[in-house]
Design a protein around this motif. Structure first.
Motif, PDB file in Angstrom:
ATOM      1  N   LEU A   8      -4.337   4.942   0.499  1.00 32.70           N
ATOM      2  CA  LEU A   8      -3.624   5.006   1.459  1.00 32.70           C
ATOM      3  C   LEU A   8      -2.003   5.106   1.230  1.00 32.70           C
ATOM      4  CD1 LEU A   8      -4.093   0.947   0.460  1.00 32.70           C
ATOM      5  CD2 LEU A   8      -4.536   1.626   2.765  1.00 32.70           C
ATOM      6  N   ALA A   9      -1.718   5.553   0.259  1.00 34.97           N
ATOM      7  CA  ALA A   9      -0.659   6.363  -0.086  1.00 34.97           C
ATOM      8  C   ALA A   9      -0.183   7.446   0.926  1.00 34.97           C
ATOM      9  CB  ALA A   9      -0.022   6.783  -0.893  1.00 34.97           C
ATOM     10  N   ALA A  10      -1.006   7.837   0.716  1.00 36.52           N
ATOM     11  CA  ALA A  10      -1.361   9.671   1.810  1.00 36.52           C
ATOM     12  C   ALA A  10      -1.720   9.580   3.183  1.00 36.52           C
ATOM     13  CB  ALA A  10      -2.945  10.276   1.463  1.00 36.52           C
ATOM     14  N   LEU A  11      -2.418   8.456   3.468  1.00 34.71           N
ATOM     15  CA  LEU A  11      -2.764   7.877   5.092  1.00 34.71           C
ATOM     16  C   LEU A  11      -0.794   7.396   5.304  1.00 34.71           C
ATOM     17  CD1 LEU A  11      -5.883   6.351   5.237  1.00 34.71           C
ATOM     18  CD2 LEU A  11      -5.651   8.876   6.080  1.00 34.71           C
ATOM     19  N   LEU A  12      -0.821   6.451   5.409  1.00 33.17           N
ATOM     20  CA  LEU A  12       0.821   5.565   5.796  1.00 33.17           C
ATOM     21  C   LEU A  12       1.841   6.364   5.635  1.00 33.17           C
ATOM     22  CD1 LEU A  12      -0.459   2.216   4.405  1.00 33.17           C
ATOM     23  CD2 LEU A  12      -0.007   2.607   6.836  1.00 33.17           C
ATOM     24  N   PRO A  13       3.452   5.875   6.304  1.00 31.02           N
ATOM     25  CA  PRO A  13       4.555   6.856   6.026  1.00 31.02           C
ATOM     26  C   PRO A  13       4.840   5.841   4.728  1.00 31.02           C
ATOM     27  CG  PRO A  13       4.085   5.084   8.190  1.00 31.02           C
ATOM     28  CD  PRO A  13       3.337   5.561   6.813  1.00 31.02           C
TER      29      PRO A  13
ATOM     30  N   ALA B 190       9.808  -2.145  10.328  1.00 34.59           N
ATOM     31  CA  ALA B 190       9.706  -2.072   8.669  1.00 34.59           C
ATOM     32  C   ALA B 190       9.141  -1.247   7.626  1.00 34.59           C
ATOM     33  CB  ALA B 190       9.292  -3.819   9.187  1.00 34.59           C
ATOM     34  N   TRP B 191      10.092  -2.439   6.108  1.00 39.21           N
ATOM     35  CA  TRP B 191      10.175  -1.866   5.226  1.00 39.21           C
ATOM     36  C   TRP B 191       8.998  -2.720   4.404  1.00 39.21           C
ATOM     37  CZ3 TRP B 191      11.542   3.043   3.222  1.00 39.21           C
ATOM     38  CH2 TRP B 191      11.892   3.108   1.851  1.00 39.21           C
ATOM     39  N   ALA B 192       8.220  -1.375   4.364  1.00 37.72           N
ATOM     40  CA  ALA B 192       6.574  -2.519   3.259  1.00 37.72           C
ATOM     41  C   ALA B 192       6.491  -2.140   2.477  1.00 37.72           C
ATOM     42  CB  ALA B 192       5.419  -2.501   4.873  1.00 37.72           C
ATOM     43  N   TYR B 193       5.817  -3.395   1.550  1.00 42.53           N
ATOM     44  CA  TYR B 193       5.395  -3.312   0.421  1.00 42.53           C
ATOM     45  C   TYR B 193       3.305  -3.465   0.250  1.00 42.53           C
ATOM     46  CZ  TYR B 193       9.886  -3.063  -1.476  1.00 42.53           C
ATOM     47  OH  TYR B 193      11.042  -2.278  -1.689  1.00 42.53           O
ATOM     48  N   LEU B 194       2.980  -2.729  -0.188  1.00 38.73           N
ATOM     49  CA  LEU B 194       1.362  -3.001   0.156  1.00 38.73           C
ATOM     50  C   LEU B 194       0.907  -2.993  -1.900  1.00 38.73           C
ATOM     51  CD1 LEU B 194      -0.694  -2.788   2.310  1.00 38.73           C
ATOM     52  CD2 LEU B 194      -0.975  -0.902   2.272  1.00 38.73           C
ATOM     53  N   LEU B 195      -0.015  -4.248  -1.201  1.00 37.53           N
ATOM     54  CA  LEU B 195      -0.023  -4.668  -3.598  1.00 37.53           C
ATOM     55  C   LEU B 195      -1.551  -4.529  -2.892  1.00 37.53           C
ATOM     56  CD1 LEU B 195       2.751  -5.258  -2.431  1.00 37.53           C
ATOM     57  CD2 LEU B 195       2.156  -6.728  -4.948  1.00 37.53           C
ATOM     58  N   ASP B 196      -1.879  -3.970  -4.035  1.00 33.46           N
ATOM     59  CA  ASP B 196      -4.214  -3.767  -4.208  1.00 33.46           C
ATOM     60  C   ASP B 196      -3.938  -3.526  -5.725  1.00 33.46           C
ATOM     61  OD1 ASP B 196      -6.440  -3.350  -2.255  1.00 33.46           O
ATOM     62  OD2 ASP B 196      -6.529  -3.104  -4.506  1.00 33.46           O
ATOM     63  N   VAL B 197      -5.308  -3.769  -6.192  1.00 34.95           N
ATOM     64  CA  VAL B 197      -5.388  -3.584  -8.335  1.00 34.95           C
ATOM     65  C   VAL B 197      -6.312  -2.411  -7.556  1.00 34.95           C
ATOM     66  CG1 VAL B 197      -5.546  -5.885  -8.097  1.00 34.95           C
ATOM     67  CG2 VAL B 197      -7.885  -5.290  -7.194  1.00 34.95           C
ATOM     68  N   ASP B 198      -7.220  -1.867  -6.482  1.00 33.84           N
ATOM     69  CA  ASP B 198      -7.662  -0.442  -6.970  1.00 33.84           C
ATOM     70  C   ASP B 198      -6.561   1.059  -6.771  1.00 33.84           C
ATOM     71  OD1 ASP B 198      -9.794   1.888  -6.249  1.00 33.84           O
ATOM     72  OD2 ASP B 198     -10.674   0.302  -4.666  1.00 33.84           O
ATOM     73  N   VAL B 199      -6.526   1.628  -7.502  1.00 30.76           N
ATOM     74  CA  VAL B 199      -5.644   2.700  -7.577  1.00 30.76           C
ATOM     75  C   VAL B 199      -6.422   3.427  -6.734  1.00 30.76           C
ATOM     76  CG1 VAL B 199      -4.686   4.131  -8.951  1.00 30.76           C
ATOM     77  CG2 VAL B 199      -5.147   2.047 -10.091  1.00 30.76           C
ATOM     78  N   SER B 200      -7.634   4.234  -6.798  1.00 36.35           N
ATOM     79  CA  SER B 200      -8.292   5.276  -6.008  1.00 36.35           C
ATOM     80  C   SER B 200      -7.910   4.446  -4.408  1.00 36.35           C
ATOM     81  CB  SER B 200      -9.245   5.274  -6.472  1.00 36.35           C
ATOM     82  OG  SER B 200     -10.461   4.630  -5.941  1.00 36.35           O
TER      83      SER B 200
ATOM     84  N   GLY C 296      -6.972  -3.753   2.258  1.00 36.57           N
ATOM     85  CA  GLY C 296      -8.084  -3.352   2.438  1.00 36.57           C
ATOM     86  C   GLY C 296      -8.216  -3.193   3.753  1.00 36.57           C
ATOM     87  N   ILE C 297      -9.004  -3.330   5.074  1.00 33.24           N
ATOM     88  CA  ILE C 297      -8.959  -2.617   6.151  1.00 33.24           C
ATOM     89  C   ILE C 297      -7.490  -3.715   6.541  1.00 33.24           C
ATOM     90  CG2 ILE C 297     -10.284  -3.073   8.545  1.00 33.24           C
ATOM     91  CD1 ILE C 297     -11.052  -1.290   6.626  1.00 33.24           C
ATOM     92  N   VAL C 298      -7.165  -5.367   6.752  1.00 28.10           N
ATOM     93  CA  VAL C 298      -6.240  -5.967   7.354  1.00 28.10           C
ATOM     94  C   VAL C 298      -4.852  -5.261   6.657  1.00 28.10           C
ATOM     95  CG1 VAL C 298      -5.179  -8.261   7.387  1.00 28.10           C
ATOM     96  CG2 VAL C 298      -7.469  -8.188   7.595  1.00 28.10           C
ATOM     97  N   GLY C 299      -5.279  -5.023   5.449  1.00 26.29           N
ATOM     98  CA  GLY C 299      -3.798  -4.682   4.592  1.00 26.29           C
ATOM     99  C   GLY C 299      -3.017  -2.539   5.230  1.00 26.29           C
ATOM    100  N   PHE C 300      -4.238  -2.365   5.162  1.00 23.57           N
ATOM    101  CA  PHE C 300      -3.867  -0.979   5.925  1.00 23.57           C
ATOM    102  C   PHE C 300      -3.515  -1.739   7.692  1.00 23.57           C
ATOM    103  CE2 PHE C 300      -5.557   3.341   8.217  1.00 23.57           C
ATOM    104  CZ  PHE C 300      -4.324   4.118   8.242  1.00 23.57           C
ATOM    105  N   HIS C 301      -3.951  -1.766   8.461  1.00 23.29           N
ATOM    106  CA  HIS C 301      -3.933  -1.769   9.495  1.00 23.29           C
ATOM    107  C   HIS C 301      -2.513  -2.913  10.211  1.00 23.29           C
ATOM    108  CE1 HIS C 301      -7.028   0.444  11.704  1.00 23.29           C
ATOM    109  NE2 HIS C 301      -7.895  -0.192  10.644  1.00 23.29           N
TER     110      HIS C 301
END
Ligand SMILES: NC(=O)c1ccc[n+]([C@@H]2O[C@H](COP(=O)([O-])OP(=O)(O)OC[C@H]3O[C@@H](n4cnc5c(N)ncnc54)[C@H](O)[C@@H]3O)[C@@H](O)[C@H]2O)c1
Length: 372
Positions: free
Chosen positions: A207-212, A192-202, A177-182
């Motif tokens: 997020l995948a489109a926005l983040l490097p 760093a190398w980051a893994y971002l986990l969520d339950v909401d596919v959309s 969400g907001i915390v996770g994205f930022h």
């Protein structure tokens, strides 16, 4: 309406619930604002600035609580503040009631109308009053973790970014969400190398489109969580089920799998935390260790940046404060459904389902509670 803005008394809480510009917005419409002496000090806002736009500077919090019809605060009332509140008074603040039985019980006893910033929610699921604080906490989480990851910080001596020939740190973030994205943006920006986990596919698709490319999005489930926790130098807890206690996604057994000197920053601590070993800490005493893993679990992280956070918070709260002041809370709730979502307590009844569930209490529809 008479609106009271007390000085925050939580440890190292430098925010205040209203800027001078906010006061001006209210006094210009004929409302009376009482501000406790020194309330804006931590955010660099002097009593004279408030007085210049029509606020009455009140020396004693007790007088302010006695006169105000609505109390606007940042953090939930602290135990010494409970008895200052009175029946029918509107309390507009972050409340985080689900993990705090004693606070909930005390506010029910005081019969206040408790409107929680964090559960005010628009039709499309946005939480406009929580968002800016989450943005700040998400951005803070990574530099804080980077500091504790250093050897003098007690950590395993890993430089977040790595350097040519030496790999960067691995950061696992639970909740996109907001915390996770930022947090992901900061972690990626720092190399760093980051893994971002969520339950909401959309949500993950956006997020995948926005983040490097050094951020990988993953579906959150117990197996993936365990793998990512084990691999992490830094674990950030950033999940939220609105109004409810945070789900415990990381068990003590998983924490044991982390390397000694790794760092957990459980931002979701304000809703109880998503890590089994989380317990709330303060800015004065922010960390503790469990199984050699450093835990940072400060429940009012944005309070450390009082000025930025005060502007960010009042940018979003003021329209709601004005709405409630102009119409009264009942008519404001009827006019704006997001205010109904904010209603947690009405005249001694819990009106927010997730809070009622957390404490095994009855949830009473707000209009019914208002009549009782
Ligand atoms: N400690 C502090 O000072 C501080 C400051 C700001 C926010 N917060 C807290 O941080 C937390 C996150 O806030 P936010 O604004 O990012 O919330 P948000 O609603 O924007 O994001 C929460 C995310 O968690 C995801 N989620 C839910 N269940 C999950 C699961 N099982 N696994 C993985 N992801 C899951 C949701 O899909 C959502 O994307 C909240 O508890 C908030 O109150 C704390």
């Amino acid at each position: 309406m008479i609106i009271g803005v007390p000085k925050e008394i939580k440890d190292q809480e430098h925010r205040v619930a209203m800027t001078p510009a906010g006061v001006q917005g209210l006094t210009a419409r004929g409302h009376q604002v009482l501000i406790e002496r020194g309330a804006g000090q931590g955010a660099g806002m002097g009593d004279e600035e408030y007085a210049a736009v029509g606020a009455e500077v009140v020396p004693r919090a007790a007088d302010l609580y006695a006169r105000a019809e609505m109390i606007c605060k940042v953090k939930e009332p602290q135990p010494s503040e409970y008895t200052s509140l009175r029946a029918g008074q509107i309390l507009f603040a972050f409340l985080h009631l689900a993990p705090e039985f004693e606070l909930t019980r005390s506010l029910l006893e005081r019969q206040v109308v408790g409107i929680a910033y964090e559960t005010v929610e628009t039709d499309d699921g946005r939480k406009p009053l929580l968002e800016p604080m989450s943005e700040i906490a998400g951005r803070m989480a990574i530099p804080i973790a980077a500091t504790y990851l250093s050897s003098p910080g007690g950590g395993r001596g890993v430089l977040l970014s790595g350097i040519a020939g030496v790999p960067p740190a691995t950061v696992t973030i639970l909740g996109g969400g907001i915390v996770g994205f930022h947090a992901a943006k900061m972690a990626a920006g720092m190399g760093a190398w980051a893994y971002l986990l969520d339950v909401d596919v959309s949500r993950m698709r956006s997020l995948a489109a926005l983040l490097p490319p050094n951020v990988t999005t993953l579906m959150s489930n117990p197996i993936t969580i365990e793998e990512c926790v084990k691999r992490a130098d830094v674990l950030v807890g950033a999940v939220l089920i609105p109004g409810a206690k945070a789900p415990r996604l990381v068990t003590r057994e998983m924490i044991k799998l982390m390397k000694p000197g790794s760092v957990v920053v459980d931002v979701s601590v304000d809703q109880g935390g998503c890590v089994e070993t989380t317990r709330p800490t303060t800015h004065s005493n922010p960390i503790y260790q469990v199984d050699g893993v450093i835990h940072y679990c400060v429940a009012n992280m944005p309070g450390a940046f009082g000025r930025t956070s005060t502007f960010a918070l009042t940018n979003v709260t003021l329209p709601y404060i004005l709405e409630i002041a102009e119409r009264g809370w009942r008519r404001a709730a009827r006019a704006k459904p997001e205010i109904v979502k904010g209603l947690n307590l009405v005249h001694g009844h819990v009106t927010y389902p997730a809070v009622a569930k957390a404490h095994g209490m009855e949830c009473v529809p707000w209009e019914e509670a208002a009549k009782r």
